[in-house]
Design an enzyme around this catalytic site. Structure first.
Site, mmCIF file in Angstrom:
data_model
loop_
_atom_site.group_PDB
_atom_site.id
_atom_site.type_symbol
_atom_site.label_atom_id
_atom_site.label_comp_id
_atom_site.label_asym_id
_atom_site.label_seq_id
_atom_site.Cartn_x
_atom_site.Cartn_y
_atom_site.Cartn_z
ATOM 1 N N GLN A 134 0.827 -1.217 0.000
ATOM 2 C CA GLN A 134 0.000 0.000 0.000
ATOM 3 C C GLN A 134 0.859 1.265 0.000
ATOM 4 O O GLN A 134 0.740 2.130 -0.866
ATOM 5 C CB GLN A 134 -0.871 0.054 1.257
ATOM 6 C CG GLN A 134 -1.826 -1.083 1.452
ATOM 7 C CD GLN A 134 -2.760 -0.770 2.607
ATOM 8 O OE1 GLN A 134 -3.701 0.002 2.453
ATOM 9 N NE2 GLN A 134 -2.527 -1.342 3.766
ATOM 10 N N ASP A 185 15.086 -9.231 -1.179
ATOM 11 C CA ASP A 185 14.428 -9.846 -0.026
ATOM 12 C C ASP A 185 15.218 -9.360 1.193
ATOM 13 O O ASP A 185 16.361 -9.767 1.401
ATOM 14 C CB ASP A 185 14.482 -11.371 -0.159
ATOM 15 C CG ASP A 185 13.910 -12.066 1.066
ATOM 16 O OD1 ASP A 185 13.618 -11.387 2.075
ATOM 17 O OD2 ASP A 185 13.769 -13.301 1.019
ATOM 18 N N ILE A 186 14.616 -8.468 1.954
ATOM 19 C CA ILE A 186 15.387 -7.842 3.039
ATOM 20 C C ILE A 186 15.707 -8.815 4.179
ATOM 21 O O ILE A 186 16.489 -8.487 5.054
ATOM 22 C CB ILE A 186 14.716 -6.541 3.570
ATOM 23 C CG1 ILE A 186 13.323 -6.816 4.140
ATOM 24 C CG2 ILE A 186 14.710 -5.461 2.491
ATOM 25 C CD1 ILE A 186 12.767 -5.655 4.964
ATOM 26 N N ALA A 223 7.022 -5.316 5.133
ATOM 27 C CA ALA A 223 6.570 -5.751 6.459
ATOM 28 C C ALA A 223 5.775 -7.045 6.366
ATOM 29 O O ALA A 223 5.280 -7.414 5.297
ATOM 30 C CB ALA A 223 5.692 -4.673 7.101
ATOM 31 N N THR A 273 4.286 0.979 13.931
ATOM 32 C CA THR A 273 2.840 0.852 14.129
ATOM 33 C C THR A 273 2.363 1.359 15.494
ATOM 34 O O THR A 273 3.125 1.338 16.468
ATOM 35 C CB THR A 273 2.444 -0.641 13.997
ATOM 36 O OG1 THR A 273 1.071 -0.809 14.365
ATOM 37 C CG2 THR A 273 3.267 -1.533 14.920
ATOM 38 N N ASP A 274 1.094 1.745 15.538
ATOM 39 C CA ASP A 274 0.465 2.095 16.817
ATOM 40 C C ASP A 274 0.307 0.855 17.712
ATOM 41 O O ASP A 274 0.062 0.993 18.913
ATOM 42 C CB ASP A 274 -0.918 2.739 16.576
ATOM 43 C CG ASP A 274 -1.863 1.847 15.787
ATOM 44 O OD1 ASP A 274 -1.381 1.036 14.960
ATOM 45 O OD2 ASP A 274 -3.093 1.950 15.983
ATOM 46 N N TYR A 310 2.686 -9.491 16.503
ATOM 47 C CA TYR A 310 2.954 -8.488 15.464
ATOM 48 C C TYR A 310 3.571 -7.234 16.091
ATOM 49 O O TYR A 310 4.599 -6.737 15.635
ATOM 50 C CB TYR A 310 1.647 -8.149 14.733
ATOM 51 C CG TYR A 310 1.722 -6.905 13.870
ATOM 52 C CD1 TYR A 310 2.361 -6.932 12.630
ATOM 53 C CD2 TYR A 310 1.158 -5.697 14.295
ATOM 54 C CE1 TYR A 310 2.432 -5.786 11.837
ATOM 55 C CE2 TYR A 310 1.222 -4.555 13.513
ATOM 56 C CZ TYR A 310 1.866 -4.604 12.285
ATOM 57 O OH TYR A 310 1.939 -3.470 11.513
ATOM 58 N N TRP A 328 -3.771 1.925 11.105
ATOM 59 C CA TRP A 328 -5.000 1.699 10.341
ATOM 60 C C TRP A 328 -4.834 2.182 8.885
ATOM 61 O O TRP A 328 -5.652 2.956 8.380
ATOM 62 C CB TRP A 328 -6.175 2.426 10.986
ATOM 63 C CG TRP A 328 -6.513 2.067 12.398
ATOM 64 C CD1 TRP A 328 -5.713 1.486 13.339
ATOM 65 C CD2 TRP A 328 -7.776 2.291 13.054
ATOM 66 N NE1 TRP A 328 -6.387 1.343 14.529
ATOM 67 C CE2 TRP A 328 -7.665 1.824 14.379
ATOM 68 C CE3 TRP A 328 -8.978 2.843 12.657
ATOM 69 C CZ2 TRP A 328 -8.716 1.888 15.301
ATOM 70 C CZ3 TRP A 328 -10.030 2.915 13.564
ATOM 71 C CH2 TRP A 328 -9.898 2.437 14.866
#
Ligand code: NAP
Length: 288
Positions: free
Chosen positions: A12, A38-39, A62, A103-104, A127, A151
Site C-alpha cells: 500500500q 528480499d530484506i 513488512a 505501528t500504533d 505483530y 490503520w
C-alpha cells in the site's frame, strides 16, 4: 541527484510513494520488493545497498498479518525485526538516512489520552512485538527516523476500506467492533509526508532529526464509526451493527485505544495532516 531506495514497494504505502514520487523531479528513486531485494537475506541486502549507495532508504516492507503472527511469530520477527537489522548493518558508518515504518500496535491501549513518542511501549501481540524489535534495530543507525502509523488504507493492496466496500455491496448487515478507538491513515497522505520530510531536508528547509515520530490522520474514531462512514460515503445500503471486541474473537489482542499525538512530526517538519474523514472521502472517490 539524491538516490532514494524504497523497499517493500509493491504494498500500500510503497505504491502510494511511487505515485507521489512522480511530483518530485531531480531525485533518483529505486523501487524494490521481495523479488528484487528480499530484506531477510542479509548478504543480498548488503550487496544491493552497497552497489546503489542510496542517500535515503524508506522501508515499507513488512509482515502485516496481525492475527496470523500469533501462530507464526518467527516469520513476523524475521521480516519486521531481523530484516531491519540487515538494512541498518548495510548502511552502518554511512550518511544514509533511514526511514522505517512502525505501528500504533507497539502501544498497549490502556491510555485514554493520545500516545506521544515518549509514552511507554508495551505491545499486546506478536505483530506488535516484532515491529518493536524492528524499531530497536532501526535505531542502531544514528540517521534513522521511525514513523509509527495506524490503520493504513489505500487504493492499493488489501485493507479495511476495500473490505468494507466489498462486504457492504454483498451483505445486508455487518458487525464491526466499536470498543477499539484509533485513527485511520490514508497511505497517500503518509507517502506525501515522507516525501515532504525527505525533500525538505535535502533543500535545507529543516534539519533531519533522527528518532521516533507518530503519524496518522487527524481525529479519532472506532472501527465501527469508520465502517459507517465508508458505507455511507460509498452510497451502500448495508446495515452496520456495533459489536464488542469480546464478542468478535480474533487471534491477536489489539489496543482498545491507540490514538497518537502527532505534534512532533508536525512541528519538526512543518507537516499539516488532514482529518481522517476528508482523506477517506478522497480515497473512496479514487477507488470507485
Ligand atoms: N497496514 C496497516 O494497517 C498498517 C498499520 C500500521 C503500520 N503499518 C506499517 O506500515 C508499513 C507499510 O504497510 P503496508 O500496509 O503498505 O504493507 P503491505 O501492503 O503489506 O506491503 C508490504 C510489502 O512488503 C513486501 N515484503 C514482504 N516481505 C518482504 C521481504 N522479505 N523483502 C522485501 N519485501 C517484502 C510485501 O510483499 P508480499 O505482499 O509479497 O508479502 C509487500 O509488497 C509497514 O511497516 C507496516 O507494518 C501498516
Amino acid at each position: 541527484m539524491a538516490s532514494i531506495l524504497i523497499t517493500g514497494s509493491d504494498g500500500q504505502l510503497g505504491n502510494e510513494l511511487r505515485d507521489v514520487s512522480k511530483q518530485y523531479y531531480g531525485y533518483d528513486f529505486t523501487f524494490t520488493d521481495i523479488d528484487t531485494i528480499d530484506i531477510t537475506n542479509s548478504a543480498a541486502t548488503a550487496e544491493f545497498i552497497r552497489n546503489l549507495r542510496p542517500d535515503w532508504i524508506v522501508n515499507c516492507a513488512a509482515y502485516n498479518l496481525v492475527d496470523k503472527a500469533e501462530s507464526e511469530p518467527e516469520a513476523a520477527m524475521l521480516i519486521n525485526g531481523t530484516a531491519v537489522k540487515n538494512i541498518t548493518e548495510a548502511i552502518a558508518g554511512t550518511e544514509c538516512k533511514f526511514i522505517h515504518i512502525s505501528t500504533d500496535y507497539v502501544y498497549d491501549g490502556n491510555s485514554n489520552v493520545p500516545y506521544d513518542e515518549n509514552s511507554v511501549v508495551n505491545p499486546r501481540s506478536a505483530y506488535g512485538r516484532s515491529k518493536l524489535a524492528g524499531e530497536k534495530y532501526a535505531l542502531l543507525h544514528p540517521g534513522s527516523m521511525i514513523i509509527r502509523t495506524a490503520w493504513l488504507y489505500s487504493l492499493y493492496g488489501n485493507n479495511f476500506v476495500k473490505t468494507m466496500l466489498r462486504y457492504g455491496a454483498e451483505k445486508e448487515s455487518l458487525r464491526v467492533v466499536f470498543d477499539q478507538a484509533g485513527t485511520p491513515t490514508y497511505a497517500a497522505d503518509l507517502a506525501g509526508a515522507i516525501m515532504s520530510v525527505i525533500s525538505g531536508v535535502i533543500r535545507n528547509q529543516f534539519a533531519f532529526k533522527a528518532g521516533v515520530y507518530n503519524y496518522s490522520n487527524e481525529g479519532v474514531c472506532s472501527w465501527f464509526d469508520f465502517a459507517i462512514e465508508i458505507i455511507q460515503e460509498a452510497g451502500l445500503k448495508c446495515q452496520v451493527n456495533p459489536v464488542l471486541s469480546k464478542d468478535y474473537p480474533q487471534a491477536a489482542s489489539r489496543p482498545s485505544y491507540s490514538v497518537m499525538d502527532k505534534s512532533k512530526i508536525k512541528e519538526n517538519y512543518n507537516i499539516s495532516i488532514p482529518h481522517w474523514r476528508t482523506s477517506l472521502i478522497k480515497c473512496i472517490r479514487i477507488i470507485k
